[in-house]
Write a protein that holds these residues in place. Structure first.
Motif, PDB file in Angstrom:
ATOM      1  N   TYR A  82      -3.416  -4.445  -2.946  1.00 48.00           N
ATOM      2  CA  TYR A  82      -3.726  -3.878  -4.268  1.00 48.00           C
ATOM      3  C   TYR A  82      -3.583  -4.909  -5.382  1.00 48.00           C
ATOM      4  CZ  TYR A  82       1.200  -3.816  -5.643  1.00 48.00           C
ATOM      5  OH  TYR A  82       2.462  -4.204  -5.996  1.00 48.00           O
ATOM      6  N   CYS A  87       2.061  11.373  -0.105  1.00 43.69           N
ATOM      7  CA  CYS A  87       2.152   9.957   0.238  1.00 43.69           C
ATOM      8  C   CYS A  87       2.937   9.206  -0.840  1.00 43.69           C
ATOM      9  CB  CYS A  87       0.749   9.348   0.365  1.00 43.69           C
ATOM     10  SG  CYS A  87       0.771   7.643   0.951  1.00 43.69           S
ATOM     11  N   SER A 125       8.524  12.551  -1.185  1.00 42.82           N
ATOM     12  CA  SER A 125       7.420  12.590  -0.233  1.00 42.82           C
ATOM     13  C   SER A 125       7.467  13.849   0.628  1.00 42.82           C
ATOM     14  CB  SER A 125       7.464  11.343   0.654  1.00 42.82           C
ATOM     15  OG  SER A 125       6.454  11.400   1.631  1.00 42.82           O
ATOM     16  N   THR A 165       5.369  -0.465 -11.920  1.00 46.13           N
ATOM     17  CA  THR A 165       5.477   0.973 -11.651  1.00 46.13           C
ATOM     18  C   THR A 165       6.129   1.202 -10.292  1.00 46.13           C
ATOM     19  OG1 THR A 165       3.517   1.497 -12.961  1.00 46.13           O
ATOM     20  CG2 THR A 165       4.174   3.103 -11.303  1.00 46.13           C
ATOM     21  N   GLY A 166       7.118   2.077 -10.266  1.00 45.17           N
ATOM     22  CA  GLY A 166       7.777   2.413  -9.009  1.00 45.17           C
ATOM     23  C   GLY A 166       8.985   1.563  -8.686  1.00 45.17           C
ATOM     24  N   GLU A 198       0.765  -2.030 -12.971  1.00 45.90           N
ATOM     25  CA  GLU A 198       0.720  -1.670 -11.557  1.00 45.90           C
ATOM     26  C   GLU A 198       1.946  -2.215 -10.810  1.00 45.90           C
ATOM     27  OE1 GLU A 198      -0.861   0.211  -8.257  1.00 45.90           O
ATOM     28  OE2 GLU A 198      -1.771   0.224 -10.245  1.00 45.90           O
ATOM     29  N   ASN A 255       6.317  -1.992  -1.530  1.00 49.13           N
ATOM     30  CA  ASN A 255       5.474  -1.278  -0.569  1.00 49.13           C
ATOM     31  C   ASN A 255       4.868  -2.221   0.451  1.00 49.13           C
ATOM     32  OD1 ASN A 255       4.390   1.007   0.525  1.00 49.13           O
ATOM     33  ND2 ASN A 255       2.870   1.345  -1.061  1.00 49.13           N
ATOM     34  N   SER A 281      12.234   8.215  -3.288  1.00 50.37           N
ATOM     35  CA  SER A 281      10.818   8.180  -2.899  1.00 50.37           C
ATOM     36  C   SER A 281      10.583   8.931  -1.593  1.00 50.37           C
ATOM     37  CB  SER A 281      10.335   6.728  -2.759  1.00 50.37           C
ATOM     38  OG  SER A 281      11.084   6.034  -1.778  1.00 50.37           O
ATOM     39  N   THR A 308       4.296   6.409  -3.417  1.00 50.74           N
ATOM     40  CA  THR A 308       3.689   5.266  -4.117  1.00 50.74           C
ATOM     41  C   THR A 308       4.605   4.056  -4.073  1.00 50.74           C
ATOM     42  OG1 THR A 308       4.644   6.025  -6.204  1.00 50.74           O
ATOM     43  CG2 THR A 308       2.406   6.755  -5.679  1.00 50.74           C
ATOM     44  N   THR A 309       5.856   4.257  -3.705  1.00 49.97           N
ATOM     45  CA  THR A 309       6.789   3.146  -3.590  1.00 49.97           C
ATOM     46  C   THR A 309       7.729   3.440  -2.438  1.00 49.97           C
ATOM     47  OG1 THR A 309       8.536   1.869  -4.691  1.00 49.97           O
ATOM     48  CG2 THR A 309       8.370   4.203  -5.262  1.00 49.97           C
ATOM     49  N   ASP A 331       1.513  -6.483  -0.497  1.00 50.15           N
ATOM     50  CA  ASP A 331       2.317  -6.342  -1.706  1.00 50.15           C
ATOM     51  C   ASP A 331       2.547  -7.717  -2.324  1.00 50.15           C
ATOM     52  OD1 ASP A 331       3.797  -5.045  -3.639  1.00 50.15           O
ATOM     53  OD2 ASP A 331       5.456  -4.475  -2.333  1.00 50.15           O
TER      54      ASP A 331
END
Length: 473
Positions: free
Chosen positions: A210, A468, A393, A226-227, A223, A193, A389, A470-471, A140
């Motif tokens: 990422y 799964c 999930s 986001t989250g 990107e 993350n 989050s 994302t954050t 991250d």
């Protein structure tokens, strides 16, 4: 040359000790600095520098005390911020000698504008490690929305753009065999993350992280932001303490590690408006506690949840702790800037009860008992206080999400006239939630011991399909 990562789980924070030829440096020290001083003394080394990667938001650094006690200057990367203590404001590329090794400052704005990484050259002159602060984590990168709380004309988009440039121009061109040592790992709110790993090679991060993949700046900005969710309320206050300075940890301990008899404890609670903070394990707390206490267990993510639940760093606090752990509690409060503990209940809850004072309690049931009650009343209210989050999930069907992170908003979902069965992931956060609401007059909350894990493992509840996240914020 010696490199040691000193990792503190409750903060998910890594400080670093570097030593070469009798000289040492400490990077991003914790508030209690005596262990670093003792480490250097044992090794007959002199602490020469205290390096700070940035003005931390999630904890109060020990830079000021460590410098005062050792004479080692504090070093920051380029910044125009006026500080309440003496410090070296380094230039980009400036080098500092530590014995036969050297450290080079790499200015990497993005997480914050003053964020800098420290590139360590070993005694043979080869780049060996990079201490990336909150710029680059394992899996991250640092969230770019924190500095905007301190500097008005910054936006998260601007900071994310700076971060893109810093990663690609300053860090990615470095050798693949370089070891990356970040300031945080999984569990920190400084990234969304992070991996549970606390170090890696830069080459592997180039393959797997990422944020280091090929993309345009615009794609990167989207990107990275986001989250993101709003950061904990104490973050800006910790930043200002790290910039302006703070009381010595010795003064904080002298003020806070003060035994109080039950009568003195009650008088202090009545006369000061202090918060009663009970740091025992959740299930121990549930069986009996001083009325109006808030439970945040010392053996969980204590500092993080204290910071999230207590909005004012100047809040006076009275402590209930396991015998022998009182100083640990005061120290860990100070790590996140809560310096105004007034003392602790001597003899604990047992002494309180023996002195004739009343106890309160919270009902706690097993997942199996919850299943039985749901069979009797299919409409019963299940409250899931995990992060949104986590809830998205996987969750119990028909449960309502009321995240502990945003307890003032979550309270609005609770009707005082109704009974609720409250769970988190494993039982820690649900007791925090229950105790806070009980202190505010909500007396129909029942805790589910073992949380979602126990509920799912019981096999007696319908659970949503796993997605799964994302954050992790």
């Amino acid at each position: 040359m010696k490199i040691e990562q000193i990792y503190t789980g409750c903060l998910a924070q890594g400080a670093y000790y570097i030593e070469s030829d009798g000289e040492a440096a400490v990077i991003d020290p914790l508030r209690e600095v005596q262990p670093y001083i003792e480490k250097a003394a044992r090794r007959n080394a002199k602490i020469k520098f205290v390096f700070e990667t940035h003005f931390h938001a999630d904890f109060v650094s020990g830079h000021q005390d460590l410098s005062a006690k050792t004479g080692a200057p504090i070093v920051y990367g380029p910044t125009s911020m006026k500080m309440g203590f003496d410090a070296i404001v380094a230039e980009d590329g400036q080098e500092f000698q530590i014995g036969k090794a050297k450290v080079k400052v790499l200015h990497t704005p993005g997480h914050t504008m003053e964020s800098s990484c420290y590139l360590l050259y070993n005694e043979a002159g080869k780049p060996e490690a990079i201490f990336t602060g909150d710029t680059l984590f394992i899996g991250d990168v640092g969230r770019p929305d924190l500095a905007q709380k301190v500097v008005e004309d910054l936006t998260q988009d601007k900071l994310a753009g700076h971060l893109y440039d810093s990663l690609r121009n300053k860090i990615m061109p470095l050798p693949d065999d370089l070891i990356v040592y970040p300031a945080h790992g999984a569990g920190s709110a400084c990234g969304k993350n992070m991996s549970k790993e606390t170090s890696d090679t830069l080459g592997n991060q180039k393959k797997t992280n990422y944020a280091l993949q090929e993309m345009t700046k615009e794609e990167f900005i989207k990107e990275v932001i986001t989250g993101l969710t709003p950061p904990p309320a104490y973050f800006p206050q910790n930043v200002m303490m790290n910039i302006q300075g703070y009381d010595s940890i010795d003064a904080v301990l002298e003020r806070g590690v003060k035994p109080l008899t039950p009568a003195q404890f009650e008088a202090a609670a009545n006369e000061t408006g202090a918060l009663i903070l009970d740091t025992r394990a959740p299930q121990v707390f549930a069986k009996g506690f001083v009325p109006n206490s808030v439970n945040i267990g010392i053996d969980g993510s204590f500092a993080v949840w204290v910071g999230a639940m207590i909005p004012d760093l100047k809040q006076e606090i009275l402590v209930v702790a396991e015998e022998g752990r009182e100083e640990e509690v005061i120290t860990r409060l100070a790590r996140v800037g809560y310096d105004f503990a007034l003392g602790y209940l001597e003899g604990g809850v047992e002494a309180w009860e023996k002195a004739g004072f009343e106890l309160d309690s919270i009902e706690s049931i097993t997942a199996e008992e919850l299943a039985d009650r749901k069979q009797e009343n299919p409409e019963l209210n299940i409250l899931d206080v995990r992060k949104n989050s986590e809830f998205l999930s996987e969750h119990v069907l028909d449960a309502e999400n009321a995240p502990l992170d945003y307890i003032n908003d979550s309270m609005l979902k609770v009707d005082k006239a109704k009974t609720y069965y409250v769970h988190c992931a494993g039982g820690y956060r649900s007791m925090v939630f229950n105790s806070i609401l009980r202190a505010r007059g909500y007396d129909r909350l029942i805790d589910v011991d073992g949380g979602f894990k126990a509920i799912k493992e019981s096999g007696k509840f319908k659970v949503s399909d796993y997605v799964c996240p994302t954050t992790l914020l």
